[in-house]
Design a protein around this motif. Sequence first.
Motif, short mmCIF file in Angstrom:
data_model
loop_
_atom_site.label_atom_id
_atom_site.label_comp_id
_atom_site.label_asym_id
_atom_site.label_seq_id
_atom_site.Cartn_x
_atom_site.Cartn_y
_atom_site.Cartn_z
N ILE A 136 0.40 -1.25 0.13
CA ILE A 136 0.05 0.16 -0.09
C ILE A 136 0.58 1.32 -0.05
O ILE A 136 1.03 2.10 -0.94
CB ILE A 136 -0.95 0.34 0.89
N GLU A 137 1.87 1.33 1.21
CA GLU A 137 2.93 2.76 1.30
C GLU A 137 3.48 2.79 -0.71
O GLU A 137 3.30 3.71 -0.55
CB GLU A 137 3.51 2.07 1.84
N MET A 138 4.11 1.64 -0.92
CA MET A 138 4.70 1.86 -2.08
C MET A 138 4.11 1.80 -3.00
O MET A 138 3.74 3.18 -3.75
CB MET A 138 5.22 0.76 -3.25
N TYR A 139 2.53 1.51 -3.43
CA TYR A 139 1.41 1.81 -4.40
C TYR A 139 1.07 3.56 -4.78
O TYR A 139 0.82 4.38 -4.65
CB TYR A 139 0.22 1.35 -3.85
N LYS A 140 1.07 4.37 -2.30
CA LYS A 140 0.91 5.24 -2.45
C LYS A 140 1.98 6.36 -2.71
O LYS A 140 1.86 7.56 -3.16
CB LYS A 140 0.16 5.54 -1.17
N SER A 141 3.33 5.96 -3.17
CA SER A 141 4.61 7.11 -3.37
C SER A 141 4.41 7.05 -4.57
O SER A 141 4.61 8.79 -5.33
CB SER A 141 5.46 5.95 -3.11
N GLY A 142 3.71 6.53 -5.29
CA GLY A 142 3.96 6.59 -6.59
C GLY A 142 5.09 5.78 -7.54
O GLY A 142 5.19 6.49 -8.51
N ASN A 143 5.49 5.98 -7.40
CA ASN A 143 7.49 5.29 -7.60
C ASN A 143 7.39 4.27 -8.27
O ASN A 143 8.30 3.66 -8.81
CB ASN A 143 8.46 5.62 -6.94
N TYR A 161 -5.89 -4.19 -4.62
CA TYR A 161 -6.66 -3.61 -5.45
C TYR A 161 -7.41 -3.07 -4.30
O TYR A 161 -8.66 -2.51 -4.02
CB TYR A 161 -7.09 -3.75 -6.95
N ARG A 162 -8.49 -4.46 -3.45
CA ARG A 162 -9.20 -4.83 -3.04
C ARG A 162 -8.96 -3.80 -1.72
O ARG A 162 -10.10 -3.05 -0.98
CB ARG A 162 -9.85 -6.16 -2.28
N ARG A 163 -7.72 -4.04 -1.28
CA ARG A 163 -7.71 -3.42 0.29
C ARG A 163 -7.80 -1.56 0.05
O ARG A 163 -8.02 -1.24 0.89
CB ARG A 163 -6.51 -3.61 0.32
N LEU A 164 -7.11 -1.34 -1.25
CA LEU A 164 -6.61 0.31 -1.44
C LEU A 164 -8.15 0.91 -1.86
O LEU A 164 -8.48 1.97 -0.85
CB LEU A 164 -5.69 0.41 -2.82
N LYS A 165 -9.53 0.14 -2.16
CA LYS A 165 -10.56 0.13 -2.30
C LYS A 165 -11.47 0.39 -1.07
O LYS A 165 -12.03 1.20 -0.77
CB LYS A 165 -11.34 -0.57 -3.16
N GLU A 166 -11.09 -0.91 0.26
CA GLU A 166 -11.18 -0.36 1.61
C GLU A 166 -10.67 0.87 1.95
O GLU A 166 -11.82 1.14 3.17
CB GLU A 166 -10.93 -1.49 1.83
N ILE A 167 -9.69 1.26 1.81
CA ILE A 167 -9.38 2.21 2.32
C ILE A 167 -9.55 3.57 1.95
O ILE A 167 -8.69 4.47 2.52
CB ILE A 167 -7.70 2.34 3.01
N GLY A 168 -10.12 3.85 0.80
CA GLY A 168 -10.37 5.02 -0.12
C GLY A 168 -9.31 5.87 -1.21
O GLY A 168 -9.15 6.41 -1.06
N VAL A 169 -8.65 4.42 -1.07
CA VAL A 169 -7.37 4.75 -2.19
C VAL A 169 -7.87 4.52 -3.69
O VAL A 169 -7.71 3.53 -3.71
CB VAL A 169 -6.22 4.48 -1.75
#
Length: 195
Positions: free
Chosen positions: A160-167, A185-193
């Motif tokens: 999740i952190e790696m995804y959020k960084s955009g790098n 993707y499921r977890r990102l959706k759950e946390i609203g990213v």
Amino acid sequence: MNKIDNKTGKRIGYARISDRSQEIRSQIDQLEAYGVDEIIQETISSVSWEKKLYKEIDRMEEGTTLIVIRPDRIARNTAMLLTVAEKLEKKGIHLVVLSLGVDTRTPVGKLVLTILGAVSEWEKEELAIKQKNGIKAAAKRGVKFGPKPGFEKEGLEMAIEMYKSGNYTVAHITKVTGVPRATLYRRLKEIGVSK
């Protein structure tokens, strides 16, 4: 111990221990007291022992009687004992298990094996019922079944952190963390990213 005169075939005793720290002498003494013609002695673990036992059975002639002190010398459980007994019967070899009083040369010995077979089937059915009831009870408590994920909770957090960084690309993130794309993707959706 009841001995039956068996002039027509050889009486072979089978003594087995799992490792050299165990004592085989008491088995040999009991087999000799029973009056065997030959004793097969083995120091062999249960991993390779079944194959070796079947090789010994294959070399025995029809009319031979195989004698063991206890059932655990030739079988890990009742089901295997019955399998061995069936293999012996097909070859015309008799089985004597001294501790159980089983002697397949007699009607009573055959009856005891039949009863053991029924008990083995009953045990399997009981175990299946217990497992089914246990699964139902665990499911009611919220226990999840199926394969465990091939990643740790920390791996998902890192993904999740790696995804959020955009790098990083998603392909790189899933490869490094072991987190499947769908799970990420499921977890990102759950946390609203958003993707």
